[in-house]
Design an enzyme around this catalytic site. Sequence first.
Site, mmCIF file in Angstrom:
data_model
loop_
_atom_site.group_PDB
_atom_site.id
_atom_site.type_symbol
_atom_site.label_atom_id
_atom_site.label_comp_id
_atom_site.label_asym_id
_atom_site.label_seq_id
_atom_site.Cartn_x
_atom_site.Cartn_y
_atom_site.Cartn_z
ATOM 1 N N SER A 166 -6.261 0.518 13.016
ATOM 2 C CA SER A 166 -7.054 1.737 13.091
ATOM 3 C C SER A 166 -7.899 1.719 14.351
ATOM 4 C CB SER A 166 -7.971 1.849 11.871
ATOM 5 O OG SER A 166 -8.887 2.916 12.007
ATOM 6 N N TYR B 129 -14.860 -3.116 7.495
ATOM 7 C CA TYR B 129 -13.541 -2.493 7.610
ATOM 8 C C TYR B 129 -13.033 -2.569 9.047
ATOM 9 C CZ TYR B 129 -9.940 1.115 7.726
ATOM 10 O OH TYR B 129 -8.766 1.792 7.916
ATOM 11 N N GLY C 293 0.827 -1.206 0.000
ATOM 12 C CA GLY C 293 0.000 0.000 0.000
ATOM 13 C C GLY C 293 0.855 1.246 0.000
#
Length: 272
Positions: free
Chosen positions: A137, A163, A12
């Site tokens: 996250s 997510y 990424g």
Amino acid sequence: MEDLTRHAVITGATSGIGQAAAVALARQGWQVTVVGRDPGRLDATLGAVRQAATGPAPAGLLADFADLSQVRELAAELSGQRVDVLANNAGLVVGERVTTVDGHELTIQTNHLAPFLLTTLLRAQLAPGARIVNTASMAHTWGSVDPADLDRRNGRYGSWSAYGASKRANIMFAAEAARRWPELLSFSFHPGVVRTRFGTPIARLFYKLGPGLATPEQGADQLVWLATEDPARLENGAYYVLRKVTAPHRQARDPQQAALLWDASEAAVRLP
């Protein structure tokens, strides 16, 4: 004479904190391999990293984590190279359920199963003391991981809950890797709310225009720090926020749940 240049592989890496981390490590003299799925963006990133590099020239490799065969090809291309830091940073959120060519829900495959597979395939190339750094996250509090239903086939599908579950899986993977591979260092971290091109169209608009968001360089700070800090100052398996060990959601702290996730992940990516 032994080459002491350190090698970081960053997935990424063609935008946001992945690109910022690649530039920062190259500036410190690291050999950097950047991984992305778009050829044009990969070339642009390589140009930026080359300009910053004070050591070896960076390398770029293509792989789309929505296809596990490409993850296996990526591992094969890295075969024989020592890896000092593997930064599992690739991630996405999608607006609706998408099934990959491998039969998995796209979010859990891209954000967890593909990096789990890549890390396991590169395991032999991670020398003692090497580091695995997973970009997680605070969103991990939004979605629960069910090791028996990683693809979320049961119940209603939600983009952000999927997510969040994938980010919780990142934290659980790091913690379990520290238990199973104690000769390595494994971490996860929350990068903050970063101004990037990440997410659904509405989310991207927020990340573009929202006030007070961190820059990609600020978001990459912890990744670079976890890659370079004195290991005596770090806690193996921990989840970090603002460079501090932080307790994640209780499921992410449960070794039994993490072990179940590991076994389910092995089965999902068809590891022996």
